[in-house]
Design an enzyme around this catalytic site. Structure first.
Site, PDB file in Angstrom:
ATOM      1  CE  LYS A  15      -2.458  -0.965   3.827  1.00  0.00           C
ATOM      2  NZ  LYS A  15      -1.401  -2.066   4.187  1.00  0.00           N
ATOM      3  NE  ARG A  90      -3.735  -1.172  10.265  1.00  0.00           N
ATOM      4  CZ  ARG A  90      -2.441  -0.684   9.455  1.00  0.00           C
ATOM      5  NH1 ARG A  90      -3.134   0.406   9.281  1.00  0.00           N
ATOM      6  NH2 ARG A  90      -2.100  -1.110   9.350  1.00  0.00           N
ATOM      7  NE  ARG A 129       7.606  -2.770   5.887  1.00  0.00           N
ATOM      8  CZ  ARG A 129       6.450  -2.687   5.923  1.00  0.00           C
ATOM      9  NH1 ARG A 129       6.009  -1.784   5.318  1.00  0.00           N
ATOM     10  NH2 ARG A 129       5.722  -2.650   6.921  1.00  0.00           N
ATOM     11  NE  ARG A 162       6.746   0.028  10.067  1.00  0.00           N
ATOM     12  CZ  ARG A 162       5.647   0.064   9.398  1.00  0.00           C
ATOM     13  NH1 ARG A 162       5.619   0.133   8.031  1.00  0.00           N
ATOM     14  NH2 ARG A 162       4.645  -0.903  10.232  1.00  0.00           N
ATOM     15  NE  ARG A 173       2.066  -5.154  11.304  1.00  0.00           N
ATOM     16  CZ  ARG A 173       3.051  -4.056  10.457  1.00  0.00           C
ATOM     17  NH1 ARG A 173       4.423  -4.691  10.573  1.00  0.00           N
ATOM     18  NH2 ARG A 173       2.529  -3.080   9.457  1.00  0.00           N
TER      19      ARG A 173
HETATM   20  P1  AMP Z   1       0.638   0.531   9.096  1.00  0.00           P
HETATM   21  O1  AMP Z   1       2.715   1.485   8.933  1.00  0.00           O
HETATM   22  O2  AMP Z   1      -0.246   1.049   8.497  1.00  0.00           O
HETATM   23  O3  AMP Z   1       1.586  -0.594   8.892  1.00  0.00           O
HETATM   24  O4  AMP Z   1       0.901   1.450  10.898  1.00  0.00           O
HETATM   25  C1  AMP Z   1       1.262   0.585  11.963  1.00  0.00           C
HETATM   26  C2  AMP Z   1       0.518   0.492  13.176  1.00  0.00           C
HETATM   27  O5  AMP Z   1       0.202   1.751  13.375  1.00  0.00           O
HETATM   28  C3  AMP Z   1      -0.478  -0.649  13.173  1.00  0.00           C
HETATM   29  O6  AMP Z   1      -0.153  -1.677  13.921  1.00  0.00           O
HETATM   30  C4  AMP Z   1      -1.426  -0.035  13.592  1.00  0.00           C
HETATM   31  O7  AMP Z   1      -1.236   0.027  15.211  1.00  0.00           O
HETATM   32  C5  AMP Z   1      -1.159   1.048  14.067  1.00  0.00           C
HETATM   33  N1  AMP Z   1      -2.057   2.076  12.921  1.00  0.00           N
HETATM   34  C6  AMP Z   1      -2.029   2.977  11.668  1.00  0.00           C
HETATM   35  N2  AMP Z   1      -3.312   3.185  10.958  1.00  0.00           N
HETATM   36  C7  AMP Z   1      -4.770   2.878  12.056  1.00  0.00           C
HETATM   37  C8  AMP Z   1      -5.311   3.497  12.080  1.00  0.00           C
HETATM   38  N3  AMP Z   1      -6.016   3.341  10.465  1.00  0.00           N
HETATM   39  N4  AMP Z   1      -6.039   2.427  13.315  1.00  0.00           N
HETATM   40  C9  AMP Z   1      -5.868   1.823  14.852  1.00  0.00           C
HETATM   41  N5  AMP Z   1      -3.881   2.059  14.204  1.00  0.00           N
HETATM   42  C10 AMP Z   1      -3.425   2.242  13.094  1.00  0.00           C
END
Ligand code: AMP
Length: 220
Positions: A15, A90, A129, A162, A173
């Site tokens: 994404k 989400r 990554r 990360r 996740r």
């Molecule tokens: P990402 O970089 O999109 O994988 O997001 C990293 C982390 O941020 C996720 O595993 C969640 O803990 C938090 N996070 C990101 N977007 C959301 C969302 N829309 N709702 C809740 N937690 C989020």
């Protein structure tokens, strides 16, 4: 008419990479909820502290915090022509909040792109990554290494892994994705705005497909 494009898919579906590319071709900002959270973590803000434990465990940050943060970002002037939303919504509650927010501006979500990717591929991608510290540019130890090890080609900042890309956290996740986020696929399908793209093709093939889909939408 503004374009509010949403990218849905498991963590590691591509994404972020696709949103960066689409930002250039569509001319609207890429808004990544994960990147905004990581900025708050780096700057040690109150919001960052509230989100930190959830992110470290691979859980979702509570809806109330996340929705407030995204609405603030969507209220900024550069979003007047739309946005590419990566990682938000989400949950169904987030999707409903987004609908209400956009409706008040006479806008709506369209299209929603679902990048369908298997758990095995997600694990391979995420554990390899590497992310640039300054701007979040994305690399992969095997399939997209930087020219100089550990350094971002675009801005020269260092690359890091990360914490939540460690195998155990990735598995958590994926579990959270299946329970809380996957229901959005049916939700948007029922509304007739969902387009599915196989996320396991090369990144370039996915980009080509996305560009053809979005140019058709933009002109139609
Ligand atoms: P990402 O970089 O999109 O994988 O997001 C990293 C982390 O941020 C996720 O595993 C969640 O803990 C938090 N996070 C990101 N977007 C959301 C969302 N829309 N709702 C809740 N937690 C989020």
């Amino acid at each position: 008419m503004a374009v509010f494009l949403i990218l849905i898919g498991p963590p590691g579906a591509g994404k972020g990479t696709q949103a960066e590319r689409l930002e250039i071709s569509l001319g609207v900002p890429h808004i990544s909820s994960g990147n905004i959270f990581r900025e708050h973590l780096t700057n040690k803000t109150e919001l960052g502290q509230a989100a930190e434990m959830h992110i470290a465990k691979g859980e979702l940050v509570p809806d109330r915090i996340t929705i407030g943060m995204i609405e603030e970002r969507l209220s900024q002037p550069d979003v007047s022509e739309g946005a590419i939303l990566d990682g938000f919504p989400r949950t169904i509650a987030q999707a409903d909040a987004l609908d209400r927010f956009l409706e008040a501006r006479g806008e709506n979500v369209d299209p929603v792109i679902y990048l369908n990717t298997s758990d095995e591929e997600v694990l391979r991608r995420l554990t390899g990554r590497r992310v640039c510290r300054a701007e979040g540019h994305i690399y992969h130890a095997e399939s997209k290494p930087p020219q100089r090890a550990g350094i971002c080609d675009e801005d020269g900042s260092d690359l890091y892994q990360r914490d939540d890309d460690r195998e155990e956290t990735v598995k958590e996740r994926l579990r959270v994705y299946r329970v809380q986020t996957a229901p959005l696929i049916d939700h948007y399908q029922e509304r007739g705005v969902l387009l599915e793209i196989v996320g396991e093709q090369s990144m370039d093939s996915v980009t080509d497909r996305l560009k053809s889909v979005t140019s058709v939408r933009a002109s139609g």
